[in-house]
Motif scaffolding. Structure first.
Motif, PDB file in Angstrom:
ATOM      1  N   GLY A  50       0.785  -1.328   0.062  1.00 56.31           N
ATOM      2  CA  GLY A  50       0.001  -0.014   0.075  1.00 56.31           C
ATOM      3  C   GLY A  50       0.823   1.056  -0.062  1.00 56.31           C
ATOM      4  N   SER A  52       3.701   4.151  -1.464  1.00 54.47           N
ATOM      5  CA  SER A  52       4.036   4.600  -2.721  1.00 54.47           C
ATOM      6  C   SER A  52       5.160   5.500  -2.653  1.00 54.47           C
ATOM      7  N   THR A  68       3.928   1.994  -6.759  1.00 60.32           N
ATOM      8  CA  THR A  68       3.232   1.733  -5.473  1.00 60.32           C
ATOM      9  C   THR A  68       3.419  -0.124  -5.334  1.00 60.32           C
ATOM     10  N   ASN A  69       3.296  -0.246  -3.999  1.00 59.84           N
ATOM     11  CA  ASN A  69       3.430  -1.746  -3.888  1.00 59.84           C
ATOM     12  C   ASN A  69       1.970  -2.203  -3.657  1.00 59.84           C
ATOM     13  N   THR A  70       1.175  -2.816  -4.525  1.00 56.84           N
ATOM     14  CA  THR A  70      -0.006  -3.184  -4.671  1.00 56.84           C
ATOM     15  C   THR A  70      -0.133  -4.512  -3.901  1.00 56.84           C
ATOM     16  N   ARG A  76       2.987  -1.225  -9.118  1.00 57.49           N
ATOM     17  CA  ARG A  76       2.490  -0.726 -10.283  1.00 57.49           C
ATOM     18  C   ARG A  76       3.427   0.801 -10.466  1.00 57.49           C
ATOM     19  N   GLN A  98      -2.885   7.053  -1.120  1.00 53.62           N
ATOM     20  CA  GLN A  98      -2.924   6.443  -2.231  1.00 53.62           C
ATOM     21  C   GLN A  98      -3.454   7.139  -3.488  1.00 53.62           C
ATOM     22  N   SER A 110      -6.083   7.628  -8.559  1.00 54.74           N
ATOM     23  CA  SER A 110      -5.580   6.406  -7.643  1.00 54.74           C
ATOM     24  C   SER A 110      -4.395   5.862  -7.927  1.00 54.74           C
ATOM     25  N   PHE A 112      -3.199   3.247  -7.114  1.00 55.46           N
ATOM     26  CA  PHE A 112      -3.216   1.662  -7.297  1.00 55.46           C
ATOM     27  C   PHE A 112      -3.911   1.350  -8.609  1.00 55.46           C
ATOM     28  N   THR A 113      -4.508   2.159  -9.190  1.00 57.62           N
ATOM     29  CA  THR A 113      -5.174   1.676 -10.491  1.00 57.62           C
ATOM     30  C   THR A 113      -4.882   2.665 -11.558  1.00 57.62           C
TER      31      THR A 113
END
Length: 145
Positions: A50, A52, A68-70, A76, A98, A110, A112-113
């Protein structure tokens, strides 16, 4: 002879792909490769799921990269320049948790995405963040394009 030519032409026309790539007109995709050693204090937050980090080196992306560590050794990486206008003095986004925010228009994305979180409903075309390849090997994350 005409039948053979006609058949070959027919097969050729059927094999054409009509899909077009929706490239971002604001961001140029630059070729680069950069290693992040997770043993270094600057990149050690990426050992936590989680988390970044911003990599602002000159040779990485247009305005830098958010990594980022997802989870499950998956990382990512996204371009740090806002994808919805040409790079300028305010286009380098800032990171808070995030979420990456563009200070020009306060667009939020985001980490994450890469998706735009506050997409205006005005009928215009908006782009999500430009994603780069991120691979994990040993204790190193390799970001490249």
């Amino acid at each position: 002879m005409k039948r053979t030519f006609g058949f070959i032409l027919f097969v050729f026309l059927l094999s054409c792909d009509k899909q077009q790539t929706n490239r971002n007109p604001f961001l140029q995709e630059i070729g680069f490769a950069f290693d992040l050693n997770l043993n270094l204090p600057l990149y050690s937050p990426l050992t936590n799921i989680g988390s970044s980090v911003y990599v602002g080196n000159q040779q990485v992306g247009t305005k830098g990269v958010f990594v980022t560590n997802t989870g499950f050794d998956v990382f990512r990486a996204f371009e740090a320049s806002c994808p919805n206008h040409a790079p300028n003095s305010c286009s380098t986004m800032t990171m808070s948790g995030q979420v990456a925010t563009c200070s020009c228009e306060d667009y939020e994305y985001s980490l994450f995405t890469g998706q735009m979180l506050n997409r205006p409903d005005d009928g215009r075309r908006y782009y999500d963040m430009l994603e780069y390849r991120a691979s994990f090997s040993g204790n190193t994350v390799i970001v490249s394009n």
